[in-house]
Scaffold this motif. Structure first.
Motif, PDB file in Angstrom:
ATOM      1  N   ARG A   8       0.799  -1.238   0.000  1.00 39.52           N
ATOM      2  CA  ARG A   8       0.000   0.000   0.000  1.00 39.52           C
ATOM      3  C   ARG A   8       0.826   1.280   0.000  1.00 39.52           C
ATOM      4  NH1 ARG A   8      -3.455  -0.910   5.293  1.00 39.52           N
ATOM      5  NH2 ARG A   8      -1.424  -1.719   5.954  1.00 39.52           N
ATOM      6  N   TRP A  97       9.653   5.124  13.666  1.00 37.89           N
ATOM      7  CA  TRP A  97       8.415   5.488  12.964  1.00 37.89           C
ATOM      8  C   TRP A  97       7.696   6.619  13.673  1.00 37.89           C
ATOM      9  CZ3 TRP A  97       9.435   0.106  13.699  1.00 37.89           C
ATOM     10  CH2 TRP A  97       9.345  -0.307  15.026  1.00 37.89           C
ATOM     11  N   ARG A  98       6.954   7.387  12.898  1.00 35.47           N
ATOM     12  CA  ARG A  98       6.092   8.444  13.442  1.00 35.47           C
ATOM     13  C   ARG A  98       5.072   8.795  12.367  1.00 35.47           C
ATOM     14  NH1 ARG A  98       9.389  13.458  15.279  1.00 35.47           N
ATOM     15  NH2 ARG A  98      10.505  11.751  16.300  1.00 35.47           N
ATOM     16  N   TRP A 104      -3.003   6.029  12.049  1.00 29.98           N
ATOM     17  CA  TRP A 104      -2.721   4.974  13.023  1.00 29.98           C
ATOM     18  C   TRP A 104      -3.779   3.866  12.915  1.00 29.98           C
ATOM     19  CZ3 TRP A 104      -1.793   8.042  18.270  1.00 29.98           C
ATOM     20  CH2 TRP A 104      -0.679   8.883  18.121  1.00 29.98           C
ATOM     21  N   GLY A 105      -3.400   2.676  13.354  1.00 32.16           N
ATOM     22  CA  GLY A 105      -4.353   1.577  13.459  1.00 32.16           C
ATOM     23  C   GLY A 105      -4.690   0.905  12.142  1.00 32.16           C
ATOM     24  N   TYR A 108       0.114   0.344   8.766  1.00 32.51           N
ATOM     25  CA  TYR A 108       1.108   0.917   7.843  1.00 32.51           C
ATOM     26  C   TYR A 108       2.537   0.768   8.375  1.00 32.51           C
ATOM     27  CZ  TYR A 108      -2.601   3.145   5.084  1.00 32.51           C
ATOM     28  OH  TYR A 108      -3.686   3.385   4.278  1.00 32.51           O
ATOM     29  N   THR A 110       3.711  -1.532  10.484  1.00 33.37           N
ATOM     30  CA  THR A 110       4.088  -2.946  10.390  1.00 33.37           C
ATOM     31  C   THR A 110       4.503  -3.272   8.948  1.00 33.37           C
ATOM     32  OG1 THR A 110       2.507  -3.437  12.137  1.00 33.37           O
ATOM     33  CG2 THR A 110       3.283  -5.299  10.820  1.00 33.37           C
ATOM     34  N   ALA A 133      11.718   2.260  22.671  1.00 34.95           N
ATOM     35  CA  ALA A 133      10.655   3.225  22.909  1.00 34.95           C
ATOM     36  C   ALA A 133      10.615   3.552  24.393  1.00 34.95           C
ATOM     37  CB  ALA A 133       9.308   2.644  22.474  1.00 34.95           C
ATOM     38  N   ASN A 137       5.177   3.947  26.172  1.00 33.99           N
ATOM     39  CA  ASN A 137       4.691   4.191  24.811  1.00 33.99           C
ATOM     40  C   ASN A 137       4.220   2.874  24.199  1.00 33.99           C
ATOM     41  OD1 ASN A 137       4.120   5.079  22.257  1.00 33.99           O
ATOM     42  ND2 ASN A 137       6.145   5.979  21.855  1.00 33.99           N
TER      43      ASN A 137
END
Ligand SMILES: CC(C)(COP(=O)(O)OP(=O)(O)OC[C@H]1O[C@@H](n2cnc3c(N)ncnc32)[C@H](O)[C@@H]1OP(=O)(O)O)[C@@H](O)C(=O)NCCC(=O)NCCS
Length: 148
Positions: A8, A97-98, A104-105, A108, A110, A133, A137
């Motif tokens: 994606r 990642w950020r 989120w959820g 993406y 992963t 992290a 978090n």
């Protein structure tokens, strides 16, 4: 870096059109909950330029992630050296990642992390990649277990 495609996403170097999003993910209170700093626009622009330079130089870095179907930049997922963290052994490479919260959820991070790890093991040959992290978090820790 040479752009990489996942199911994606396109993982690519930063472009000027990403500056608004990059500033947002460096200043938004929800995104930056576990970070002790916020970046104003000038600081975010400077950081993006720095990440772009590193990614050009090394061929990998904290790269932009773009949704193929819409062309939207959603944040970053990438691997980078940790020279700025002297408490880590020399040569350590981290994955990080950020994303902007509306992305989120959806898996993406992963998906992108698996692509980066596969790219390392199959092409770059950097060896072990670490992730860390802030203890509380919890949103970040499941992604740390991503593996190809
Ligand atoms: C850390 C962060 C990137 C995690 O984002 P995320 O969207 O939860 O991560 P992923 O893309 O891996 O998505 C996994 C989630 O999507 C869900 N999901 C939906 N569709 C999915 C799919 N096709 N594949 C995998 N997961 C999917 C999973 O169930 C999982 O949700 P859950 O944790 O509630 O079970 C995000 O919270 C963030 O940017 N935080 C602020 C910055 C930050 O803290 N960065 C890390 C510093 S160490």
């Amino acid at each position: 870096m040479k752009p990489m495609r996942t199911e994606r996403l396109i993982l690519r170097n930063w472009e000027d059109r990403d500056r608004d999003l990059f500033h947002r993910i460096n200043s938004d209170e929800q995104v930056m909950e576990f970070f002790p700093f916020r970046r104003d626009r000038a600081q975010a622009d400077a950081k993006m330029d720095e990440l772009r330079g590193v990614t050009d130089r090394d061929g990998y870095g904290f790269a932009a992630a773009e949704i193929i179907a819409t062309g939207e930049c959603i944040g970053f997922v990438g691997i980078t050296g940790t020279e700025h963290m002297p408490f880590l052994p020399a040569g350590t490479v981290e994955i990080g990642w950020r994303l902007a919260p509306e992305f989120w959820g959806k898996g993406y991070v992963t998906e992108a992390s698996e692509a980066w790890l596969a790219h390392d093991f199959e092409t770059l040959g950097l060896g072990e990649i670490v992730s860390f992290a802030v203890y509380d978090n919890h949103r970040s820790t499941p992604s740390c277990n991503a593996s190809p």
